[in-house]
Design a protein around this motif. Structure first.
Motif, PDB file in Angstrom:
ATOM      1  N   THR A   1       0.832  -1.213   0.000  1.00  0.00           N
ATOM      2  CA  THR A   1       0.000   0.000   0.000  1.00  0.00           C
ATOM      3  C   THR A   1       0.864   1.259   0.000  1.00  0.00           C
ATOM      4  N   ALA A   2       1.993   1.217   0.676  1.00  0.00           N
ATOM      5  CA  ALA A   2       2.898   2.369   0.659  1.00  0.00           C
ATOM      6  C   ALA A   2       3.436   2.597  -0.755  1.00  0.00           C
ATOM      7  N   CYS A   3       3.804   1.540  -1.455  1.00  0.00           N
ATOM      8  CA  CYS A   3       4.304   1.675  -2.832  1.00  0.00           C
ATOM      9  C   CYS A   3       3.225   2.215  -3.758  1.00  0.00           C
ATOM     10  N   VAL A   4       2.005   1.720  -3.609  1.00  0.00           N
ATOM     11  CA  VAL A   4       0.900   2.204  -4.441  1.00  0.00           C
ATOM     12  C   VAL A   4       0.640   3.677  -4.159  1.00  0.00           C
ATOM     13  N   PHE A   5       0.675   4.065  -2.897  1.00  0.00           N
ATOM     14  CA  PHE A   5       0.445   5.464  -2.531  1.00  0.00           C
ATOM     15  C   PHE A   5       1.516   6.372  -3.132  1.00  0.00           C
ATOM     16  N   PHE A   6       2.793   5.972  -3.046  1.00  0.00           N
ATOM     17  CA  PHE A   6       3.857   6.799  -3.612  1.00  0.00           C
ATOM     18  C   PHE A   6       3.787   6.842  -5.139  1.00  0.00           C
ATOM     19  N   ALA A   7       3.379   5.742  -5.768  1.00  0.00           N
ATOM     20  CA  ALA A   7       3.198   5.751  -7.221  1.00  0.00           C
ATOM     21  C   ALA A   7       2.065   6.699  -7.605  1.00  0.00           C
ATOM     22  N   TYR A   8       1.003   6.692  -6.822  1.00  0.00           N
ATOM     23  CA  TYR A   8      -0.105   7.611  -7.082  1.00  0.00           C
ATOM     24  C   TYR A   8       0.356   9.062  -6.940  1.00  0.00           C
ATOM     25  N   LEU A   9       1.101   9.378  -5.873  1.00  0.00           N
ATOM     26  CA  LEU A   9       1.608  10.747  -5.692  1.00  0.00           C
ATOM     27  C   LEU A   9       2.506  11.158  -6.847  1.00  0.00           C
ATOM     28  N   PHE A  10       3.358  10.239  -7.291  1.00  0.00           N
ATOM     29  CA  PHE A  10       4.225  10.536  -8.430  1.00  0.00           C
ATOM     30  C   PHE A  10       3.386  10.861  -9.658  1.00  0.00           C
TER      31      PHE A  10
END
Length: 128
Positions: A16-25
């Motif tokens: 979920t942390a990786c998905v969140f950072f990908a979304y922010l990017f």
């Protein structure tokens, strides 16, 4: 039982942390592309920002589907322009003008550091 004792809880947290950072990017890439696009009207930019705030995942996917090609073209154009600017700056600061190079060679010739043949080679190379 502690959070760190279960492998799948840890895996899910990292996912979920990786998905969140990908979304922010993705959001920041889209916002940067919106303001880099000079063909898009200011009102359309405001509409995209509005939808990114209130329907984030849907508008992110719609933007990438609708304007992804233009986004890639603008990114390539910007990279090409930045590379040309860097190359011209490097050329400007790394090489002396022919006049300066010949003047330095003449000073070395007058000081006896180089011979007349070496001066002639330097002069020919600077003028080419």
């Amino acid at each position: 039982m502690s959070f760190w004792e279960n492998f799948w809880d840890i895996f899910w947290w990292f996912f979920t942390a990786c998905v969140f950072f990908a979304y922010l990017f993705g959001v920041f890439a889209i916002i940067g592309d919106l303001f880099r696009d000079h063909k898009l009207n200011g009102w359309w930019k405001a509409v995209w920002i509005f939808f990114l705030c209130f329907m984030p995942f849907v508008s992110l996917l719609v933007y990438l589907a609708a304007r992804g090609d233009g986004m890639a073209e603008r990114s390539i154009e910007r990279a090409r322009r930045d590379q040309e600017e860097a190359d011209s700056y490097i050329r400007r600061v790394s090489s002396a003008s022919p006049t300066e190079e010949i003047a330095r060679a003449k000073a070395l010739l007058d000081a006896g550091t180089i011979s007349a043949d070496e001066f002639a080679r330097i002069k020919n190379r600077a003028l080419v």
